[in-house]
Write an enzyme that holds these catalytic residues in place. Structure first.
Site, short mmCIF file in Angstrom:
data_model
loop_
_atom_site.label_atom_id
_atom_site.label_comp_id
_atom_site.label_asym_id
_atom_site.label_seq_id
_atom_site.Cartn_x
_atom_site.Cartn_y
_atom_site.Cartn_z
N ARG A 161 0.72 -1.46 0.48
CA ARG A 161 0.22 -0.15 0.03
C ARG A 161 0.95 0.82 0.01
O ARG A 161 0.35 2.69 0.44
CB ARG A 161 -0.82 -0.52 1.31
CG ARG A 161 -2.07 -0.48 1.37
CD ARG A 161 -3.05 -0.67 2.57
NE ARG A 161 -3.96 -2.30 2.25
CZ ARG A 161 -4.15 -3.38 2.17
NH1 ARG A 161 -3.23 -3.24 4.15
NH2 ARG A 161 -4.88 -3.79 2.70
N LYS A 220 2.35 11.30 -11.75
CA LYS A 220 1.69 10.33 -12.59
C LYS A 220 2.39 8.97 -12.74
O LYS A 220 3.43 9.33 -13.48
CB LYS A 220 0.89 11.09 -13.65
CG LYS A 220 -0.04 11.79 -13.70
CD LYS A 220 -0.70 12.07 -15.35
CE LYS A 220 -1.47 13.60 -14.74
NZ LYS A 220 -1.97 13.49 -16.35
N GLU A 257 7.81 17.34 -25.34
CA GLU A 257 7.37 17.28 -23.97
C GLU A 257 7.88 18.86 -24.01
O GLU A 257 7.32 19.85 -23.35
CB GLU A 257 7.68 16.61 -23.67
CG GLU A 257 6.90 14.98 -23.78
CD GLU A 257 5.25 15.03 -23.16
OE1 GLU A 257 4.83 16.05 -23.31
OE2 GLU A 257 4.87 13.37 -23.47
N LYS A 272 5.92 22.66 -15.08
CA LYS A 272 5.04 21.61 -14.09
C LYS A 272 5.09 21.57 -13.00
O LYS A 272 4.02 21.64 -12.67
CB LYS A 272 6.01 20.02 -15.19
CG LYS A 272 5.36 19.08 -14.67
CD LYS A 272 5.06 17.95 -15.54
CE LYS A 272 4.99 16.43 -14.76
NZ LYS A 272 4.45 15.43 -15.95
N GLU A 285 -5.84 16.56 -11.38
CA GLU A 285 -5.91 17.05 -12.95
C GLU A 285 -7.74 16.98 -12.29
O GLU A 285 -8.58 16.21 -13.60
CB GLU A 285 -5.80 16.13 -14.00
CG GLU A 285 -6.04 16.18 -14.68
CD GLU A 285 -5.71 15.19 -16.25
OE1 GLU A 285 -4.11 15.11 -15.72
OE2 GLU A 285 -5.94 14.85 -17.25
N ARG A 326 -4.53 20.78 -14.98
CA ARG A 326 -3.44 19.84 -14.47
C ARG A 326 -3.66 19.54 -16.34
O ARG A 326 -3.05 18.88 -16.69
CB ARG A 326 -3.18 18.91 -14.04
CG ARG A 326 -2.28 17.87 -13.87
CD ARG A 326 -1.84 17.00 -13.06
NE ARG A 326 -0.40 16.43 -13.74
CZ ARG A 326 0.14 15.95 -12.81
NH1 ARG A 326 -0.21 15.53 -11.65
NH2 ARG A 326 1.35 14.88 -13.27
N ASN A 376 -2.01 17.91 -20.70
CA ASN A 376 -1.74 16.83 -22.02
C ASN A 376 -2.27 17.37 -23.21
O ASN A 376 -2.84 16.99 -24.32
CB ASN A 376 -3.28 16.24 -21.56
CG ASN A 376 -2.80 14.36 -20.99
OD1 ASN A 376 -2.31 14.56 -20.91
ND2 ASN A 376 -3.90 14.90 -19.96
N HIS A 387 -1.81 15.25 -26.56
CA HIS A 387 -1.72 14.41 -26.30
C HIS A 387 -3.03 13.11 -26.36
O HIS A 387 -3.02 11.26 -26.55
CB HIS A 387 -1.94 13.70 -24.93
CG HIS A 387 -0.36 14.10 -23.58
ND1 HIS A 387 0.62 15.16 -24.19
CD2 HIS A 387 0.73 13.24 -23.33
CE1 HIS A 387 1.63 15.04 -23.58
NE2 HIS A 387 1.79 14.06 -23.27
N HIS A 400 -2.03 9.32 -27.80
CA HIS A 400 -2.23 8.42 -27.33
C HIS A 400 -2.95 7.00 -28.55
O HIS A 400 -2.21 6.27 -28.32
CB HIS A 400 -3.48 8.84 -26.07
CG HIS A 400 -2.57 8.83 -24.84
ND1 HIS A 400 -2.54 9.12 -23.79
CD2 HIS A 400 -0.67 9.36 -24.80
CE1 HIS A 400 -1.81 9.57 -22.88
NE2 HIS A 400 -1.01 9.45 -23.96
N HIS A 418 6.98 7.97 -27.64
CA HIS A 418 5.19 8.50 -26.92
C HIS A 418 5.67 10.01 -27.91
O HIS A 418 4.56 10.82 -28.11
CB HIS A 418 5.76 8.64 -25.23
CG HIS A 418 4.59 9.95 -24.87
ND1 HIS A 418 3.04 9.00 -24.96
CD2 HIS A 418 5.01 10.86 -23.89
CE1 HIS A 418 2.22 10.67 -23.74
NE2 HIS A 418 3.56 11.00 -23.70
#
Ligand code: NAD
Ligand code: GLY
Length: 382
Positions: free
Chosen positions: A134, A156, A198, A240, A250, A254, A258, A261, A265, A278
């Site tokens: 955990r 993330k 990026e 960032k 997000e 935030r 993206n 993206h 993606h 990517h």
């Protein structure tokens, strides 16, 4: 450009620090050349009996020994688990290799994980750290430009699912991010360019002065000028960190990170993980998203053209691979930003500003078609 790990790890140059401050957590991003071998970079990390380095064979061959040496000064036991290299291995099997190692070597809740590698290693290791017992502490040691300017920062963590990128994961912040700029010396040129995508992203969404700077310094960045790269990493991390500090999970702001993206993606998943890098998919996605912003009248077309020209100059793809339109929309519908059945896009709404919104499907389709190469023409990036 190839440099041995030893050449790359002589004395550390002065180190910059950018702080990330979220509601529950505060940590530093250290930026400098030679940090892997600098004792000060490793001070004040959580104490434990056992440190575990997670890497892949490519990166470990260059920097595994340097990291092992640094950690042995602080942790009685240091062990390593190597994952197969590549986006196609950002999955349950790799995640389980980490859990197998942690359990087989008796790692407890204090064990500290160190992610040595690019965004793939960083994202999987972060997810393992978030979920093992955990939650155990972890440190990001990013070795690609993309990971130094983006993926190692902000917490993330994820693995891919065959139906969608980064679909299984957690928000989980590292204890520290250690960007050793010297590790970028061994990065293949294609990966450097992917990381630049990026870096470029931060300009149109947050800082037009940074976009001006990137345009002026692109040749220096492409030739790995240390000062230029250091500035690009620092400014990207500052932007960032500011965004993540305001919206860690997000719920709104935030999402601007993206930009490009949703389309990117879809390309990555549609082409098969690892075919397009990517950063390459994001670059092409930004061209489409900027054009969509102009098409919807949110920004002047000159901004979209400017971005396209910069991405082209950086040697990044500006044309998407041929893909059935139905597949585009199916893949984009799986995007995490989709809500109540609507696909939502990050669009430029002014120079240096972005926001998330839906867009009419016919306009999206027209813009995608405009930026898709004809079937049978030029191969995907290589
Ligand atoms: P990557 O991790 O696959 O690394 C690229 C390649 O470079 C790999 O083959 C790797 O072995 C090699 N490599 C790494 N460092 C090297 C070095 N110093 N010298 C030589 N070779 C080296 O790819 P990436 O571009 O770093 O990361 C992409 C991943 O990051 C994607 O999965 C993407 O989804 C994720 N990402 C996550 C976030 C986030 O916020 N968590 C943000 C952006 C991207
Ligand atoms: N790369 C997107 C984010 O960190 O939010």
């Amino acid at each position: 450009m190839q440099t041995s790990a030893h050449e790359g790890h002589q004395a550390a140059t002065p180190c910059d620090a950018v702080q990330v401050l979220t509601p529950g957590h505060r940590y530093d991003i250290l930026i400098g050349a030679g940090l892997l071998g600098a004792a000060a970079a490793w001070q004040d990390l959580p104490r434990a009996l056992h440190a575990v380095v997670v890497s892949n064979p490519t990166v470990h061959a260059h920097y595994g020994q340097a990291l092992q040496l640094a950690l042995m000064a602080r942790y009685p036991k240091v062990s390593t688990v190597l994952l197969p290299d590549g986006e196609q291995h950002k999955n349950w099997t790799s995640l389980n290799l980490i859990f197998d190692h942690l359990l087989a070597t008796g790692c407890d809740r204090k064990t500290v994980l160190f992610a040595l590698g690019g965004g793939v290693v960083g994202d999987i290791t972060g997810f393992a750290a978030a979920t093992y017992m955990r939650g155990v502490p972890f440190v990001q040691v990013p070795t690609t430009l993309l990971a130094q300017v983006d993926s190692s920062v902000g917490g993330k963590t994820a693995i891919n699912h065959p139906l969608g990128k980064n679909m299984v994961g957690a928000f989980y912040q590292p204890q520290r991010v250690l960007c050793d700029l010297a590790t970028l010396d061994t990065l293949p040129d294609r990966e450097l360019r992917a990381g630049l995508a990026e870096v470029i992203k931060y300009g149109p969404i947050a800082d037009m002065a940074f976009l001006d700077w990137i345009e002026g310094q692109l040749d220096a960045l492409l030739s790995r000028d240390r000062q230029a790269v250091a500035h690009a990493v620092r400014r990207s991390c500052e932007i960032k960190a500011r965004v993540v500090g305001q919206d860690e999970r997000e719920s709104g702001l935030r999402a601007i990170l993206n930009f490009g993206h949703t389309f990117g993606h879809a390309i990555e998943t549609g082409m098969g993980y690892g075919q397009w890098l990517h950063g390459e998919a994001v670059a092409c996605g930004m061209v489409i998203a900027a054009d969509l912003s102009a098409e919807l009248g949110l920004v002047d077309r000159s901004l979209a053209t400017r971005l396209l020209q910069l991405i082209e100059r950086a040697g990044l793809p500006t044309q998407a691979p041929p893909m059935p339109m139905s597949q585009w929309f199916e893949l984009m519908a799986v995007d995490k930003k989709a809500a109540d059945g609507d696909i939502r896009y990050v669009l430029l709404c002014a120079p240096g500003q972005a926001r998330m919104q839906a867009a009419p499907a016919d306009v999206v389709e027209r813009v995608i078609r405009r930026h898709t190469r004809e079937p049978g023409t030029a191969a995907p990036p290589a």
